[in-house]
Design a protein around this motif. Structure first.
Motif, PDB file in Angstrom:
ATOM      1  N   SER A   1      41.725  35.521  15.748  1.00 37.64           N
ATOM      2  CA  SER A   1      41.560  35.267  17.180  1.00 37.64           C
ATOM      3  C   SER A   1      42.778  34.500  17.716  1.00 37.64           C
ATOM      4  O   SER A   1      42.782  34.039  18.855  1.00 37.64           O
ATOM      5  N   SER A   2      43.808  34.400  16.882  1.00 38.88           N
ATOM      6  CA  SER A   2      45.094  33.862  17.332  1.00 38.88           C
ATOM      7  C   SER A   2      46.203  34.765  16.780  1.00 38.88           C
ATOM      8  O   SER A   2      46.338  34.909  15.554  1.00 38.88           O
TER       9      SER A   2
ATOM     10  N   GLU B   1      39.964  46.104  27.210  1.00 41.26           N
ATOM     11  CA  GLU B   1      39.193  44.874  27.003  1.00 41.26           C
ATOM     12  C   GLU B   1      37.864  44.899  27.765  1.00 41.26           C
ATOM     13  O   GLU B   1      37.063  43.979  27.641  1.00 41.26           O
ATOM     14  N   MET B   2      37.671  45.945  28.585  1.00 41.67           N
ATOM     15  CA  MET B   2      36.437  46.084  29.394  1.00 41.67           C
ATOM     16  C   MET B   2      36.161  44.822  30.199  1.00 41.67           C
ATOM     17  O   MET B   2      35.024  44.318  30.233  1.00 41.67           O
ATOM     18  N   ARG B   3      37.192  44.314  30.828  1.00 44.35           N
ATOM     19  CA  ARG B   3      37.077  43.024  31.505  1.00 44.35           C
ATOM     20  C   ARG B   3      36.002  42.979  32.592  1.00 44.35           C
ATOM     21  O   ARG B   3      35.274  42.004  32.706  1.00 44.35           O
ATOM     22  N   GLN B   4      35.925  44.043  33.397  1.00 46.87           N
ATOM     23  CA  GLN B   4      34.971  44.001  34.515  1.00 46.87           C
ATOM     24  C   GLN B   4      33.570  44.432  34.101  1.00 46.87           C
ATOM     25  O   GLN B   4      32.589  44.062  34.734  1.00 46.87           O
TER      26      GLN B   4
ATOM     27  N   THR C   1      39.944  35.378  23.086  1.00 51.39           N
ATOM     28  CA  THR C   1      40.593  34.678  21.981  1.00 51.39           C
ATOM     29  C   THR C   1      41.512  33.592  22.531  1.00 51.39           C
ATOM     30  O   THR C   1      41.669  33.455  23.752  1.00 51.39           O
ATOM     31  N   LYS C   2      42.185  32.905  21.607  1.00 55.08           N
ATOM     32  CA  LYS C   2      43.151  31.874  22.018  1.00 55.08           C
ATOM     33  C   LYS C   2      44.281  32.483  22.840  1.00 55.08           C
ATOM     34  O   LYS C   2      44.983  31.805  23.575  1.00 55.08           O
TER      35      LYS C   2
ATOM     36  N   GLU D   1      40.370  39.910  25.017  1.00 57.16           N
ATOM     37  CA  GLU D   1      38.975  40.142  24.600  1.00 57.16           C
ATOM     38  C   GLU D   1      38.933  40.215  23.060  1.00 57.16           C
ATOM     39  O   GLU D   1      39.761  40.883  22.428  1.00 57.16           O
ATOM     40  N   GLU D   2      37.935  39.559  22.472  1.00 62.31           N
ATOM     41  CA  GLU D   2      37.961  39.329  21.018  1.00 62.31           C
ATOM     42  C   GLU D   2      37.833  40.606  20.164  1.00 62.31           C
ATOM     43  O   GLU D   2      38.517  40.750  19.148  1.00 62.31           O
ATOM     44  N   THR D   3      36.960  41.537  20.574  1.00 62.89           N
ATOM     45  CA  THR D   3      36.787  42.754  19.757  1.00 62.89           C
ATOM     46  C   THR D   3      38.091  43.538  19.696  1.00 62.89           C
ATOM     47  O   THR D   3      38.495  44.033  18.641  1.00 62.89           O
TER      48      THR D   3
END
Ligand SMILES: NC(=O)c1ccc[n+]([C@@H]2O[C@H](COP(=O)([O-])OP(=O)(O)OC[C@H]3O[C@@H](n4cnc5c(N)ncnc54)[C@H](OP(=O)(O)O)[C@@H]3O)[C@@H](O)[C@H]2O)c1
Length: 294
Positions: free
Chosen positions: A70-71, A158-161, A106-107, A111-113
């Motif tokens: 995640s970094s 990232e599927m932000r919305q 993440t840092k 998006e984490e996935t």
């Protein structure tokens, strides 16, 4: 049949739990020097104890390298650590993965996935491919999933919305298959094979973000991690003349799947997109010097 892995160096990510933990121990038992990524020292030492307990007469060793995917900086540091310590990697296994139920960053603000399941394998493979090129039996293995589905949304990976944990996971696993096929096509005739697989429905901790009930259900209904690691172990050890580079395996056999998983235009777009996220961490084009002469 179990093939000796003596004199092999095998790097595996996500080796501290589930499928990766079983595979790391099994491959070490066959004589390999297994380099296992751990994001947590305690879980790293649990892995070493599990190996000693499960395979007291194991022929090989497990050594730990630290990295939290995640970094991106941490991934970079892990790769630098590997480059300093190991002259060759024979088998690079990108297995670490997450399944998030809600949008989490993440840092790096990604998006984490998308970062852990897709960008991390890209960056690790890009950074370490030179070590794999030095092996006479180089291979790349990616843990995909039967849940791969849909397309990689190149405008909004990232599927932000409109985040959906299921869709994001499905997309990330399709991306892992596309990455495998893309690498296999670039590495054709080099002797380096790229393979991906579905382990089956396995009772691991992958559903941890869904809470205790989901985890318990998975552990009750899923097969054992040992069984779930079988196709991974097969792809890591089977002589490569018996394997087909670029293919997706289930139960140790090639399985033909969706047209989207063969869409090389989408694969190219995904590599380009990945590069935009990784721009601060790669000096040249992603995989620019991938093609090697044998
Ligand atoms: N279980 C299934 O039914 C199933 C089915 C198809 C595909 N898969 C795939 O199999 C792979 C292994 O998953 P699993 O089922 O064995 O689940 P797991 O038990 O949760 O193992 C996941 C591994 O990935 C590591 N990981 C997660 N996030 C990380 C991060 N930010 N940085 C570094 N490492 C990280 C975990 O480290 P920690 O130990 O520190 O948490 C763990 O070692 C995944 O790619 C998953 O998508 C699983």
């Amino acid at each position: 049949m179990a093939y000796s892995q003596e004199n092999k160096t095998i790097l595996i990510t996500g080796a501290t739990s589930g499928i990766g933990k079983e595979a790391a121990c099994y491959l070490a038992s066959l004589g390999a020097k297994v380099v296992a990524s751990a994001r947590n020292k305690e879980k790293g030492s649990d892995l070493l104890s599990a190996y000693k307990e499960q395979y007291p007469n194991g022929q090989g060793t497990i050594e730990l390298v630290e990295g939290d995917f995640s970094s991106l900086q941490s991934i970079q540091n892990l790769c630098e650590q590997v480059k300093t310590s190991y002259p060759v990697i024979d088998t690079l296994i990108n297995n670490a993965g997450v399944w998030k139920m809600s949008y989490q960053e993440t840092k790096d603000g990604i998006e984490e996935t998308w970062q852990v399941n897709v960008l991390a394998p890209m960056l690790i493979t890009h950074s370490l491919i030179d070590l794999v090129k030095k092996s006479s039996d180089g291979r790349l293995v990616f843990t995909a999933s039967g849940l791969h589905k849909g397309v990689v949304d190149l405008n909004n990976p990232e599927m932000r919305q409109s985040f959906s944990g299921m869709k994001s996971y499905q997309q990330s696993k399709l991306a892992d298959i596309l990455l495998t096929r893309w690498l296999a096509s670039k590495l054709e005739d080099t002797g380096i094979g790229a393979y991906c697989f579905h382990p089956g429905f396995v009772g691991t901790s992958i559903g941890r973000d869904g809470g205790m009930i989901m985890q318990k259900l998975m552990k009750l209904a899923g097969m054992s991690p040992k069984k779930g690691a079988e196709t991974l172990n097969f792809l890591a050890t089977e002589p490569q003349e018996n394997l087909v580079s670029g293919e997706y395996y289930v139960k140790k056999k090639v399985k033909k799947i969706t047209a989207e998983s063969n869409d090389m235009e989408m694969a190219n777009g995904m590599i380009e997109k990945g590069q935009t996220f990784l721009a601060d961490y790669i000096q040249s084009d992603l995989f620019a010097d991938l093609v090697v002469n044998t």
